[in-house]
Enzyme design. Sequence first.
Site, PDB file in Angstrom:
ATOM      1  N   LYS A  55       0.836  -1.203   0.000  1.00  0.00           N
ATOM      2  CA  LYS A  55       0.000   0.000   0.000  1.00  0.00           C
ATOM      3  C   LYS A  55       0.873   1.256   0.000  1.00  0.00           C
ATOM      4  CE  LYS A  55      -0.484  -0.010   5.047  1.00  0.00           C
ATOM      5  NZ  LYS A  55      -1.434   0.025   6.182  1.00  0.00           N
ATOM      6  N   TYR A 262      15.525  30.341   7.625  1.00  0.00           N
ATOM      7  CA  TYR A 262      14.367  31.063   8.133  1.00  0.00           C
ATOM      8  C   TYR A 262      14.421  31.219   9.653  1.00  0.00           C
ATOM      9  CZ  TYR A 262      11.786  30.872   3.718  1.00  0.00           C
ATOM     10  OH  TYR A 262      11.375  31.044   2.424  1.00  0.00           O
TER      11      TYR A 262
END
Length: 364
Positions: A55, A262
């Site tokens: 999956k 940042y």
Amino acid sequence: MVASVQPARSLDLPPGNPHPTAMASGTLHIDLAALTANYRALAAKSAAPAAAVVKADGYGLGSTLVAQTLAKAGCETFFVATAEEGATIRPALGPSATINVFSGHMEGDTELLRDHALTPMLNSPEQIARHQNALPNHAYGLQLDTGMSRLGLSPQDWPAARAHADDATLIMSHLACADDPPHSQNAQQLANFHAMTDGLSTPKSLAATGGTLLGPDYHFDMIRPGVGLYGGFPFTDAQPVVRLSLPVIQIREIPAGTAVGYSATYVADSPRKIATLSAGYADGLIRAMSSKATLWHGDTPCPLVGRVSMDLLTIDVTDCAEPPHALDILGPHQTVDQLAEAAGTIGYEILTSLGPRYTRVPTP
């Protein structure tokens, strides 16, 4: 220390690239031999047949590639999360493989289940009724809730649903705490599964990777490993399957007191060499890795400094003997689970978050 803006000197990378396959946002090397070895090692732990869970696009590695590789290793049964995932891998597997769908028969699934010969694991009385009405002669399995309180027929639903067990291809449940062997819920769920299924001749399955490692009492008629195939915990003997190499865009020398990234969360306490790499949280390298993860240049560890941004990482390469062209964030020095621990998450999230911008390069 107060961050300051200081002049920085860019360094030219030397000619040549030791990672010629690296693309703009990196190269994800997939070791198919290791994937096969992990499947066979887990299969060898049980007398029951071993299925494979593919999956989430084969845990981020490519479901078609993974399914084909495991089919060549002898796997005949596969599990996916949704009917759409099953439809994706059916062409790669051909008509003979069994593809089971954990989510069962949801509204809108009928054509996919029918056209791609997918077997839903029915989870509720409503799904049983839907399947009987829409596809009365189509294969199905039954999923039981033995204590996880997630998917599956509850003990209250089971007496009425048990009448459908004889025609099912499989009766399954899922363990909540299998990665913690001493946890009391493992034994409780095993007892609940026995109580709900003893006396039935339909094949049964309880064990994923963790359950496989708990021993034969949990194996029943099929094991269905997932994360262990891909080198993840709790299969600590797994061979590493992935190596993720990230290309360097630029290297600069910065003086002490210079802020990086940042919010200026990192300030150099001495002159450093900072490499900017092409990858970020848009590629699955989550922001929680900021100033915590380590990358590698050969045997040299290189700390991630400052914030992870959308497309870029800043890495301290001061200790590298030569300017690197690429750094590994997954590889022989760092598994998915080690990187996950640094980021405060689990290996599943690291694997399944690996973004589509990576070039996936399988190696035999």
